[in-house]
Design a protein around this motif. Sequence first.
Motif, PDB file in Angstrom:
ATOM      1  N   ALA A   1       0.691  -1.257   0.093  1.00 36.69           N
ATOM      2  CA  ALA A   1      -0.082  -0.020   0.321  1.00 36.69           C
ATOM      3  C   ALA A   1       0.870   1.252  -0.036  1.00 36.69           C
ATOM      4  O   ALA A   1       0.518   2.156  -0.820  1.00 36.69           O
ATOM      5  CB  ALA A   1      -1.039   0.115   1.166  1.00 36.69           C
ATOM      6  N   LEU A   2       1.980   1.287   0.591  1.00 36.25           N
ATOM      7  CA  LEU A   2       2.823   2.606   0.737  1.00 36.25           C
ATOM      8  C   LEU A   2       3.548   2.706  -0.633  1.00 36.25           C
ATOM      9  O   LEU A   2       3.543   3.767  -1.169  1.00 36.25           O
ATOM     10  CB  LEU A   2       3.922   2.132   1.738  1.00 36.25           C
ATOM     11  CG  LEU A   2       3.515   2.214   3.406  1.00 36.25           C
ATOM     12  CD1 LEU A   2       4.520   1.976   4.250  1.00 36.25           C
ATOM     13  CD2 LEU A   2       2.712   3.449   3.627  1.00 36.25           C
ATOM     14  N   SER A   3       3.938   1.673  -1.105  1.00 32.16           N
ATOM     15  CA  SER A   3       4.399   1.808  -2.549  1.00 32.16           C
ATOM     16  C   SER A   3       3.402   2.238  -3.660  1.00 32.16           C
ATOM     17  O   SER A   3       3.680   3.010  -4.474  1.00 32.16           O
ATOM     18  CB  SER A   3       4.736   0.215  -2.989  1.00 32.16           C
ATOM     19  OG  SER A   3       5.631   0.310  -4.312  1.00 32.16           O
ATOM     20  N   LEU A   4       2.020   1.822  -3.546  1.00 28.07           N
ATOM     21  CA  LEU A   4       1.214   2.472  -4.246  1.00 28.07           C
ATOM     22  C   LEU A   4       0.806   3.774  -4.157  1.00 28.07           C
ATOM     23  O   LEU A   4       0.368   4.294  -4.995  1.00 28.07           O
ATOM     24  CB  LEU A   4      -0.428   1.525  -4.116  1.00 28.07           C
ATOM     25  CG  LEU A   4      -0.168   0.146  -4.772  1.00 28.07           C
ATOM     26  CD1 LEU A   4      -1.513  -0.535  -4.258  1.00 28.07           C
ATOM     27  CD2 LEU A   4      -0.481  -0.009  -6.188  1.00 28.07           C
ATOM     28  N   ALA A   5       1.179   4.224  -2.903  1.00 31.71           N
ATOM     29  CA  ALA A   5       0.869   5.675  -2.675  1.00 31.71           C
ATOM     30  C   ALA A   5       1.926   6.539  -3.048  1.00 31.71           C
ATOM     31  O   ALA A   5       1.748   8.075  -2.696  1.00 31.71           O
ATOM     32  CB  ALA A   5       0.391   5.894  -1.106  1.00 31.71           C
ATOM     33  N   ILE A   6       2.763   6.050  -3.747  1.00 29.34           N
ATOM     34  CA  ILE A   6       3.864   7.117  -4.365  1.00 29.34           C
ATOM     35  C   ILE A   6       3.770   7.466  -5.744  1.00 29.34           C
ATOM     36  O   ILE A   6       3.856   6.471  -6.474  1.00 29.34           O
ATOM     37  CB  ILE A   6       5.285   6.425  -3.952  1.00 29.34           C
ATOM     38  CG1 ILE A   6       5.578   5.989  -2.574  1.00 29.34           C
ATOM     39  CG2 ILE A   6       6.531   7.291  -4.432  1.00 29.34           C
ATOM     40  CD1 ILE A   6       6.791   5.420  -2.147  1.00 29.34           C
TER      41      ILE A   6
ATOM     42  N   ILE B   1      -2.795   9.285   2.573  1.00 30.28           N
ATOM     43  CA  ILE B   1      -3.547   8.172   2.763  1.00 30.28           C
ATOM     44  C   ILE B   1      -3.680   7.754   4.241  1.00 30.28           C
ATOM     45  O   ILE B   1      -3.929   6.709   4.786  1.00 30.28           O
ATOM     46  CB  ILE B   1      -2.762   7.188   1.909  1.00 30.28           C
ATOM     47  CG1 ILE B   1      -1.374   7.087   2.518  1.00 30.28           C
ATOM     48  CG2 ILE B   1      -2.714   7.070   0.524  1.00 30.28           C
ATOM     49  CD1 ILE B   1      -0.573   5.650   2.176  1.00 30.28           C
ATOM     50  N   GLY B   2      -2.926   8.874   4.987  1.00 26.34           N
ATOM     51  CA  GLY B   2      -3.252   8.653   6.623  1.00 26.34           C
ATOM     52  C   GLY B   2      -1.975   8.342   7.084  1.00 26.34           C
ATOM     53  O   GLY B   2      -1.761   7.745   8.288  1.00 26.34           O
ATOM     54  N   VAL B   3      -0.748   8.535   6.713  1.00 27.01           N
ATOM     55  CA  VAL B   3       0.385   8.335   7.259  1.00 27.01           C
ATOM     56  C   VAL B   3       1.366   9.499   7.591  1.00 27.01           C
ATOM     57  O   VAL B   3       1.321  10.325   6.701  1.00 27.01           O
ATOM     58  CB  VAL B   3       1.429   7.394   6.464  1.00 27.01           C
ATOM     59  CG1 VAL B   3       2.747   7.005   6.925  1.00 27.01           C
ATOM     60  CG2 VAL B   3       0.778   5.989   5.701  1.00 27.01           C
ATOM     61  N   ASP B   4       1.665   9.623   8.937  1.00 26.56           N
ATOM     62  CA  ASP B   4       2.448  10.865   9.563  1.00 26.56           C
ATOM     63  C   ASP B   4       3.941  10.303   9.195  1.00 26.56           C
ATOM     64  O   ASP B   4       4.354   9.820  10.074  1.00 26.56           O
ATOM     65  CB  ASP B   4       1.926  10.925  10.886  1.00 26.56           C
ATOM     66  CG  ASP B   4       2.758  12.084  11.488  1.00 26.56           C
ATOM     67  OD1 ASP B   4       3.433  12.984  10.631  1.00 26.56           O
ATOM     68  OD2 ASP B   4       2.516  12.314  12.588  1.00 26.56           O
ATOM     69  N   LEU B   5       4.527  10.908   8.226  1.00 30.19           N
ATOM     70  CA  LEU B   5       5.986  10.693   7.931  1.00 30.19           C
ATOM     71  C   LEU B   5       6.750  11.910   8.390  1.00 30.19           C
ATOM     72  O   LEU B   5       6.517  13.022   7.787  1.00 30.19           O
ATOM     73  CB  LEU B   5       6.206  10.227   6.519  1.00 30.19           C
ATOM     74  CG  LEU B   5       7.735   9.927   5.941  1.00 30.19           C
ATOM     75  CD1 LEU B   5       8.138   8.503   6.691  1.00 30.19           C
ATOM     76  CD2 LEU B   5       7.544   9.904   4.569  1.00 30.19           C
TER      77      LEU B   5
ATOM     78  N   ALA C   1      -7.578   1.311   0.426  1.00 28.59           N
ATOM     79  CA  ALA C   1      -8.208   0.157   0.306  1.00 28.59           C
ATOM     80  C   ALA C   1      -7.524  -1.121   1.168  1.00 28.59           C
ATOM     81  O   ALA C   1      -8.200  -1.577   2.022  1.00 28.59           O
ATOM     82  CB  ALA C   1      -9.022  -0.235  -0.724  1.00 28.59           C
ATOM     83  N   ILE C   2      -6.417  -1.123   0.793  1.00 31.22           N
ATOM     84  CA  ILE C   2      -5.541  -2.234   1.277  1.00 31.22           C
ATOM     85  C   ILE C   2      -5.430  -1.916   2.813  1.00 31.22           C
ATOM     86  O   ILE C   2      -5.278  -2.972   3.470  1.00 31.22           O
ATOM     87  CB  ILE C   2      -4.253  -2.492   0.491  1.00 31.22           C
ATOM     88  CG1 ILE C   2      -4.535  -3.188  -0.872  1.00 31.22           C
ATOM     89  CG2 ILE C   2      -3.076  -3.363   1.213  1.00 31.22           C
ATOM     90  CD1 ILE C   2      -3.213  -2.797  -1.968  1.00 31.22           C
ATOM     91  N   LEU C   3      -4.909  -0.733   3.055  1.00 30.36           N
ATOM     92  CA  LEU C   3      -4.818  -0.438   4.462  1.00 30.36           C
ATOM     93  C   LEU C   3      -5.950  -0.789   5.351  1.00 30.36           C
ATOM     94  O   LEU C   3      -5.970  -1.166   6.239  1.00 30.36           O
ATOM     95  CB  LEU C   3      -4.254   0.933   4.565  1.00 30.36           C
ATOM     96  CG  LEU C   3      -2.856   1.129   4.041  1.00 30.36           C
ATOM     97  CD1 LEU C   3      -2.604   2.920   4.120  1.00 30.36           C
ATOM     98  CD2 LEU C   3      -1.716   0.689   4.737  1.00 30.36           C
ATOM     99  N   ALA C   4      -7.161  -0.306   4.796  1.00 31.85           N
ATOM    100  CA  ALA C   4      -8.299  -0.680   5.579  1.00 31.85           C
ATOM    101  C   ALA C   4      -8.621  -2.192   5.781  1.00 31.85           C
ATOM    102  O   ALA C   4      -9.142  -2.380   6.744  1.00 31.85           O
ATOM    103  CB  ALA C   4      -9.488  -0.008   4.742  1.00 31.85           C
TER     104      ALA C   4
ATOM    105  N   ASP D   1      -1.489   4.211  -7.136  1.00 32.46           N
ATOM    106  CA  ASP D   1      -2.996   4.033  -6.926  1.00 32.46           C
ATOM    107  C   ASP D   1      -3.480   4.319  -5.625  1.00 32.46           C
ATOM    108  O   ASP D   1      -3.525   3.356  -4.735  1.00 32.46           O
ATOM    109  CB  ASP D   1      -3.313   2.731  -7.466  1.00 32.46           C
ATOM    110  CG  ASP D   1      -5.076   2.569  -7.598  1.00 32.46           C
ATOM    111  OD1 ASP D   1      -5.595   3.445  -7.063  1.00 32.46           O
ATOM    112  OD2 ASP D   1      -5.397   1.676  -8.360  1.00 32.46           O
ATOM    113  N   PRO D   2      -3.338   5.666  -5.376  1.00 33.81           N
ATOM    114  CA  PRO D   2      -3.478   5.804  -3.792  1.00 33.81           C
ATOM    115  C   PRO D   2      -5.113   5.456  -3.020  1.00 33.81           C
ATOM    116  O   PRO D   2      -5.105   4.951  -2.217  1.00 33.81           O
ATOM    117  CB  PRO D   2      -3.678   7.343  -3.669  1.00 33.81           C
ATOM    118  CG  PRO D   2      -3.751   7.961  -5.087  1.00 33.81           C
ATOM    119  CD  PRO D   2      -3.404   6.869  -6.125  1.00 33.81           C
ATOM    120  N   GLU D   3      -6.000   5.208  -4.112  1.00 33.23           N
ATOM    121  CA  GLU D   3      -7.327   4.723  -3.794  1.00 33.23           C
ATOM    122  C   GLU D   3      -7.255   3.281  -3.360  1.00 33.23           C
ATOM    123  O   GLU D   3      -7.767   2.719  -2.266  1.00 33.23           O
ATOM    124  CB  GLU D   3      -8.117   5.074  -4.752  1.00 33.23           C
ATOM    125  CG  GLU D   3      -8.683   6.447  -4.935  1.00 33.23           C
ATOM    126  CD  GLU D   3      -9.037   7.036  -3.760  1.00 33.23           C
ATOM    127  OE1 GLU D   3     -10.038   6.714  -3.050  1.00 33.23           O
ATOM    128  OE2 GLU D   3      -8.289   8.298  -3.493  1.00 33.23           O
TER     129      GLU D   3
END
Length: 510
Positions: free
Chosen positions: A278-283, A377-381, A328-331, A322-324
């Motif tokens: 999921a983290l990879s998909l959000a980049i 996507i809700g990650v505090d980095l 979904a994966i994180l959920a 694909d951030p969406e």
Amino acid sequence: MPHLPIPCASALAALLLLSSQPALAQARTNVAVAASWHVTTLDPATDGYTFQRMGVGETLVDADEAGTLIPGLASEWSTSEDGLTWRFTIRPGVSFHDGSNLDAEKAVASLERALTQPGVLASAPIKSIEAEGGDLVIHLDKPFSPLPALLANYSTMILAPASFAQDGSTVAVIGTGPFRITSVAPPISMEVERFADYWGEPASIETASYISASRAETRTLMIESGDADLAVTLDPAGYRQLSQNDDVTVEVVPIPRTIMMNLNLARPQLADEETRRALSLAIDREGIAAGILGFPQASATQLFPPTLEGWHSHSVVPLAYDPEKAKAILAEVGWEPGADGILARNGERFALTLRTFPNRPELPLIAAAIQDQWRQIGVDLAVSVGNSSDIPAGHQDGTLDIGLFARNYGLTPDPVVNAADDFRSGGGDWGAMNWENPKVDEALAKAVETTNETAREAAVATVVEAVQAEPPIIPIAWYQQTVAHPKALEGVVIDPLERSYGLSKLRWAE
């Protein structure tokens, strides 16, 4: 060999002033190279890459632009059936720049000296090196198939005995290449001339010079002014600027250096594969490659770039944005947003710190982009910009969450040594952290030991597929090598492995 020290503060200005005047007289016989790297020492273990790129020093084994190993100072090589003995036949009729002849004994002495210095040979299980007639023979404690690739690395270049003092220190760089050094002014410049007794095809140009210009904009200006004929590594602005110059050719090719993040899988936020996917998909790799690096084609679809043909897979599913789907994966794996929008699971907030460094100025910018994209996507980095040593130090003491850096898989034409260090159980300082995959361990051992090409290809495929599927590291972008030169300079070929500037092939149009 003479040393011509110039005070560092005024060195570049002095060199430009001097070079602008003889450049007119030598326009058809000299090529001036401008690059970012200093020539700080004469030691091949430290600065051998510059001497190799300038055609001064050569290695037993060479490599072509595709990374295929080809004969160098060794005309051929072979290994015993048990893989413990390698025999390299020294090319006859080769002279060093001081007029002495290359033979197996001199090659042995040069490699034995290299073994005492930092360099790639330390990774090989070498038992002994000896001369047998016209052959250099290396005995190993256990099979090690990438040995020829290690002998293509600049730190193993073969130098004449007169290059070294009695205590082993380097006092001159007396190689066998198509060019010999005439002067060095550390850390800024070097001058070379065509070596008349070169064993191979002689160079077309008579002389060449190397100038260290650390700022990319300076190298761009040097091409425009004629103070440089070959400028290596442009920034995006310089690339665009010179691309609009009708008298200049600008070329770009991917090189085997990947911008990547290593992840500490001991952290609960990073422990499971689905979360890492999921983290990879959000980049947004394409956005980073185009907006920060200036080259959309630099977007990494997998760890190893196309330059490394044996390691770049055509069967793995390419990395995508694909951030969406990431949300979904994180959920699905139990991450839920808190009141502040940051995800949490089992009482653990999805908050991590990324360490990077400013030596490569694009890295902090990329870190900021990832920080923003993961926030969505809700990650505090948090981003910590410090020294490059902070990443391996954090790996060793366990304090590192995520590191962002550029990993060079082209130190040798075969990246198996680096890969074996990066992806073995536990991982090396610049590799995966706390990743355990027995199939990968077995495959890496096979890739290092076997000389059977079919078995080796299968082992490499196992490693590449596992790294793509489980992402213990996350690739971001592939570096692009950029070169600018006047259109009148012909024969320019960009070496993706950064082993050579190709000076011996250059010629000026009539």
